[in-house]
Design a protein around this motif. Structure first.
Motif, PDB file in Angstrom:
ATOM      1  N   ALA A 165      45.509  56.593   1.553  1.00 53.43           N
ATOM      2  CA  ALA A 165      45.568  56.719   3.011  1.00 53.43           C
ATOM      3  C   ALA A 165      44.452  57.627   3.522  1.00 53.43           C
ATOM      4  O   ALA A 165      43.882  57.388   4.590  1.00 53.43           O
ATOM      5  N   GLY A 166      44.127  58.664   2.755  1.00 56.05           N
ATOM      6  CA  GLY A 166      43.066  59.578   3.157  1.00 56.05           C
ATOM      7  C   GLY A 166      41.716  58.897   3.237  1.00 56.05           C
ATOM      8  O   GLY A 166      40.897  59.214   4.116  1.00 56.05           O
ATOM      9  N   VAL A 167      41.448  57.970   2.331  1.00 55.31           N
ATOM     10  CA  VAL A 167      40.198  57.211   2.375  1.00 55.31           C
ATOM     11  C   VAL A 167      40.110  56.424   3.682  1.00 55.31           C
ATOM     12  O   VAL A 167      39.056  56.358   4.323  1.00 55.31           O
ATOM     13  N   VAL A 168      41.234  55.839   4.093  1.00 58.92           N
ATOM     14  CA  VAL A 168      41.259  55.064   5.340  1.00 58.92           C
ATOM     15  C   VAL A 168      41.010  55.966   6.547  1.00 58.92           C
ATOM     16  O   VAL A 168      40.227  55.636   7.438  1.00 58.92           O
ATOM     17  N   VAL A 169      41.682  57.116   6.582  1.00 64.26           N
ATOM     18  CA  VAL A 169      41.506  58.051   7.701  1.00 64.26           C
ATOM     19  C   VAL A 169      40.051  58.530   7.776  1.00 64.26           C
ATOM     20  O   VAL A 169      39.452  58.585   8.855  1.00 64.26           O
ATOM     21  N   LEU A 170      39.483  58.876   6.624  1.00 66.21           N
ATOM     22  CA  LEU A 170      38.100  59.338   6.591  1.00 66.21           C
ATOM     23  C   LEU A 170      37.144  58.243   7.045  1.00 66.21           C
ATOM     24  O   LEU A 170      36.241  58.487   7.863  1.00 66.21           O
ATOM     25  N   GLY A 171      37.329  57.049   6.504  1.00 67.83           N
ATOM     26  CA  GLY A 171      36.458  55.942   6.887  1.00 67.83           C
ATOM     27  C   GLY A 171      36.567  55.607   8.361  1.00 67.83           C
ATOM     28  O   GLY A 171      35.570  55.320   9.027  1.00 67.83           O
ATOM     29  N   ASP A 172      37.799  55.655   8.882  1.00 67.67           N
ATOM     30  CA  ASP A 172      38.005  55.379  10.305  1.00 67.67           C
ATOM     31  C   ASP A 172      37.328  56.445  11.167  1.00 67.67           C
ATOM     32  O   ASP A 172      36.704  56.133  12.185  1.00 67.67           O
ATOM     33  N   GLY A 173      37.442  57.699  10.735  1.00 63.88           N
ATOM     34  CA  GLY A 173      36.820  58.784  11.487  1.00 63.88           C
ATOM     35  C   GLY A 173      35.312  58.692  11.493  1.00 63.88           C
ATOM     36  O   GLY A 173      34.660  59.104  12.465  1.00 63.88           O
ATOM     37  N   LEU A 174      34.736  58.147  10.422  1.00 66.43           N
ATOM     38  CA  LEU A 174      33.278  58.017  10.327  1.00 66.43           C
ATOM     39  C   LEU A 174      32.773  56.710  10.935  1.00 66.43           C
ATOM     40  O   LEU A 174      31.561  56.462  10.958  1.00 66.43           O
ATOM     41  N   GLY A 175      33.705  55.883  11.379  1.00 69.63           N
ATOM     42  CA  GLY A 175      33.311  54.616  11.986  1.00 69.63           C
ATOM     43  C   GLY A 175      32.798  53.589  10.994  1.00 69.63           C
ATOM     44  O   GLY A 175      32.010  52.713  11.367  1.00 69.63           O
ATOM     45  N   LEU A 176      33.230  53.665   9.745  1.00 74.91           N
ATOM     46  CA  LEU A 176      32.772  52.731   8.726  1.00 74.91           C
ATOM     47  C   LEU A 176      33.505  51.389   8.854  1.00 74.91           C
ATOM     48  O   LEU A 176      34.605  51.327   9.414  1.00 74.91           O
ATOM     49  N   PRO A 177      32.921  50.301   8.340  1.00 71.48           N
ATOM     50  CA  PRO A 177      33.565  48.987   8.426  1.00 71.48           C
ATOM     51  C   PRO A 177      34.948  48.999   7.776  1.00 71.48           C
ATOM     52  O   PRO A 177      35.146  49.594   6.708  1.00 71.48           O
ATOM     53  N   ALA A 178      35.894  48.319   8.408  1.00 74.32           N
ATOM     54  CA  ALA A 178      37.292  48.387   7.966  1.00 74.32           C
ATOM     55  C   ALA A 178      37.506  47.785   6.578  1.00 74.32           C
ATOM     56  O   ALA A 178      38.232  48.355   5.764  1.00 74.32           O
ATOM     57  N   ALA A 179      36.890  46.637   6.303  1.00 72.09           N
ATOM     58  CA  ALA A 179      37.184  45.930   5.057  1.00 72.09           C
ATOM     59  C   ALA A 179      36.815  46.740   3.810  1.00 72.09           C
ATOM     60  O   ALA A 179      37.674  46.937   2.935  1.00 72.09           O
ATOM     61  N   PRO A 180      35.581  47.236   3.667  1.00 73.71           N
ATOM     62  CA  PRO A 180      35.267  47.998   2.457  1.00 73.71           C
ATOM     63  C   PRO A 180      36.044  49.305   2.355  1.00 73.71           C
ATOM     64  O   PRO A 180      36.416  49.719   1.255  1.00 73.71           O
ATOM     65  N   VAL A 181      36.313  49.947   3.491  1.00 73.70           N
ATOM     66  CA  VAL A 181      37.102  51.184   3.466  1.00 73.70           C
ATOM     67  C   VAL A 181      38.518  50.890   2.989  1.00 73.70           C
ATOM     68  O   VAL A 181      39.089  51.629   2.173  1.00 73.70           O
ATOM     69  N   THR A 182      39.089  49.804   3.475  1.00 69.07           N
ATOM     70  CA  THR A 182      40.447  49.423   3.080  1.00 69.07           C
ATOM     71  C   THR A 182      40.522  49.153   1.583  1.00 69.07           C
ATOM     72  O   THR A 182      41.424  49.637   0.890  1.00 69.07           O
ATOM     73  N   LEU A 183      39.571  48.385   1.077  1.00 63.92           N
ATOM     74  CA  LEU A 183      39.567  48.064  -0.352  1.00 63.92           C
ATOM     75  C   LEU A 183      39.319  49.309  -1.196  1.00 63.92           C
ATOM     76  O   LEU A 183      39.911  49.463  -2.273  1.00 63.92           O
ATOM     77  N   ALA A 184      38.467  50.210  -0.701  1.00 66.89           N
ATOM     78  CA  ALA A 184      38.221  51.459  -1.423  1.00 66.89           C
ATOM     79  C   ALA A 184      39.482  52.307  -1.481  1.00 66.89           C
ATOM     80  O   ALA A 184      39.781  52.939  -2.505  1.00 66.89           O
ATOM     81  N   GLY A 185      40.250  52.331  -0.398  1.00 67.74           N
ATOM     82  CA  GLY A 185      41.500  53.085  -0.382  1.00 67.74           C
ATOM     83  C   GLY A 185      42.517  52.531  -1.360  1.00 67.74           C
ATOM     84  O   GLY A 185      43.176  53.280  -2.094  1.00 67.74           O
ATOM     85  N   VAL A 186      42.643  51.208  -1.384  1.00 65.03           N
ATOM     86  CA  VAL A 186      43.559  50.568  -2.350  1.00 65.03           C
ATOM     87  C   VAL A 186      43.137  50.905  -3.770  1.00 65.03           C
ATOM     88  O   VAL A 186      43.954  51.291  -4.612  1.00 65.03           O
ATOM     89  N   GLY A 187      41.839  50.767  -4.054  1.00 61.13           N
ATOM     90  CA  GLY A 187      41.343  51.031  -5.404  1.00 61.13           C
ATOM     91  C   GLY A 187      41.536  52.473  -5.822  1.00 61.13           C
ATOM     92  O   GLY A 187      41.901  52.756  -6.970  1.00 61.13           O
ATOM     93  N   ALA A 188      41.307  53.402  -4.900  1.00 60.86           N
ATOM     94  CA  ALA A 188      41.442  54.820  -5.231  1.00 60.86           C
ATOM     95  C   ALA A 188      42.884  55.162  -5.595  1.00 60.86           C
ATOM     96  O   ALA A 188      43.144  55.847  -6.590  1.00 60.86           O
ATOM     97  N   ALA A 189      43.824  54.699  -4.786  1.00 58.02           N
ATOM     98  CA  ALA A 189      45.234  54.982  -5.065  1.00 58.02           C
ATOM     99  C   ALA A 189      45.682  54.321  -6.363  1.00 58.02           C
ATOM    100  O   ALA A 189      46.371  54.942  -7.189  1.00 58.02           O
ATOM    101  N   PHE A 190      45.286  53.083  -6.554  1.00 62.45           N
ATOM    102  CA  PHE A 190      45.663  52.332  -7.760  1.00 62.45           C
ATOM    103  C   PHE A 190      45.123  53.002  -9.018  1.00 62.45           C
ATOM    104  O   PHE A 190      45.858  53.226  -9.989  1.00 62.45           O
ATOM    105  N   LEU A 191      43.844  53.349  -9.000  1.00 64.45           N
ATOM    106  CA  LEU A 191      43.232  53.954 -10.181  1.00 64.45           C
ATOM    107  C   LEU A 191      43.802  55.337 -10.479  1.00 64.45           C
ATOM    108  O   LEU A 191      44.051  55.674 -11.648  1.00 64.45           O
ATOM    109  N   LEU A 192      44.019  56.141  -9.443  1.00 63.51           N
ATOM    110  CA  LEU A 192      44.589  57.464  -9.687  1.00 63.51           C
ATOM    111  C   LEU A 192      45.971  57.355 -10.288  1.00 63.51           C
ATOM    112  O   LEU A 192      46.309  58.095 -11.225  1.00 63.51           O
ATOM    113  N   ARG A 193      46.767  56.425  -9.791  1.00 56.01           N
ATOM    114  CA  ARG A 193      48.116  56.243 -10.332  1.00 56.01           C
ATOM    115  C   ARG A 193      48.063  55.800 -11.798  1.00 56.01           C
ATOM    116  O   ARG A 193      48.769  56.352 -12.658  1.00 56.01           O
TER     117      ARG A 193
END
Length: 209
Positions: A165-193
């Motif tokens: 979720a933090g990746v999404v909030v950060l990406g949204d705050g920086l105005g980054l494209p939604a799709a890559p930020v969303t996928l990066a957030g999923v990947g980060a949570a999945f890999l950490l788990r």
């Protein structure tokens, strides 16, 4: 405020995928516990829908998506049937409940957070709703089979959801494209788990516990 266009389509696809994956985790656990077909479908549905329903109720997005759109319930039931009928195949994936749970965790953390942001929530409440969305189904699933929920066991579970979720909030705050930020957030949570389970990492505990 509702979202539209490509962002809405991506959110829907990930939400349905998360629903199916969490449904598989619930159905697989139910088969392992020797439940009958009704028990498998109940556990699959509970795991798949509880987190998203809690999110929508807290956002005031009613009727909740799981009841307003029959595709959510269908995804949960299909996942339960897949676990019931194809359990040997699912088990070949190796620790399937944990893998499906980790993927569902990442998917729901991201979609929950993004939906909260789309409804005008501030970053901190959006992070919280991402975690609630991600953990809610797993909590109910574990409680129904008399297990201590993973989020309370000291494992890196809620923290993984928080990272996604933090990746999404950060990406949204920086105005980054939604799709890559969303996928990066999923990947980060999945890999950490996954890495935390493999290495035996636990969430910090009080030195007095």
């Amino acid at each position: 405020m509702p979202v539209s266009g490509d962002a809405a389509t991506l959110a829907l696809v990930l939400d349905l995928l998360g629903t199916f994956v969490f449904g598989l985790s619930g159905g697989t656990l139910a088969v392992r516990r020797g439940l009958d077909i009704i028990g498998v479908l109940v556990l699959s549905t509970a795991a798949a829908l509880a987190g998203g329903m809690a999110r929508d109720v807290l956002l005031g997005a009613t009727p909740v998506a799981a009841l307003a759109d029959s595709r959510y319930l269908l995804a949960a039931l299909v996942a339960g049937l897949a676990a019931f009928l194809g359990h040997p195949l699912v088990e070949r994936l190796g620790k399937p409940v944990m893998v499906f749970d980790a993927l569902g965790l990442g998917l729901f953390a991201v979609t929950g957070c993004r939906k909260a942001l789309a409804y005008g929530m501030d970053p901190l409440p959006s992070l919280l709703l991402g975690v609630v969305t991600a953990a809610g189904g797993g909590v109910l699933r574990d409680l129904l089979v008399a297990e201590v929920p993973r989020v309370l066991r000291g494992e890196i579970y809620a923290l993984a959801a928080l990272l996604g979720a933090g990746v999404v909030v950060l990406g949204d705050g920086l105005g980054l494209p939604a799709a890559p930020v969303t996928l990066a957030g999923v990947g980060a949570a999945f890999l950490l788990r996954l890495v935390s389970v493999r290495r035996g990492w636990d969430a910090p505990r009080s030195p007095w516990s």
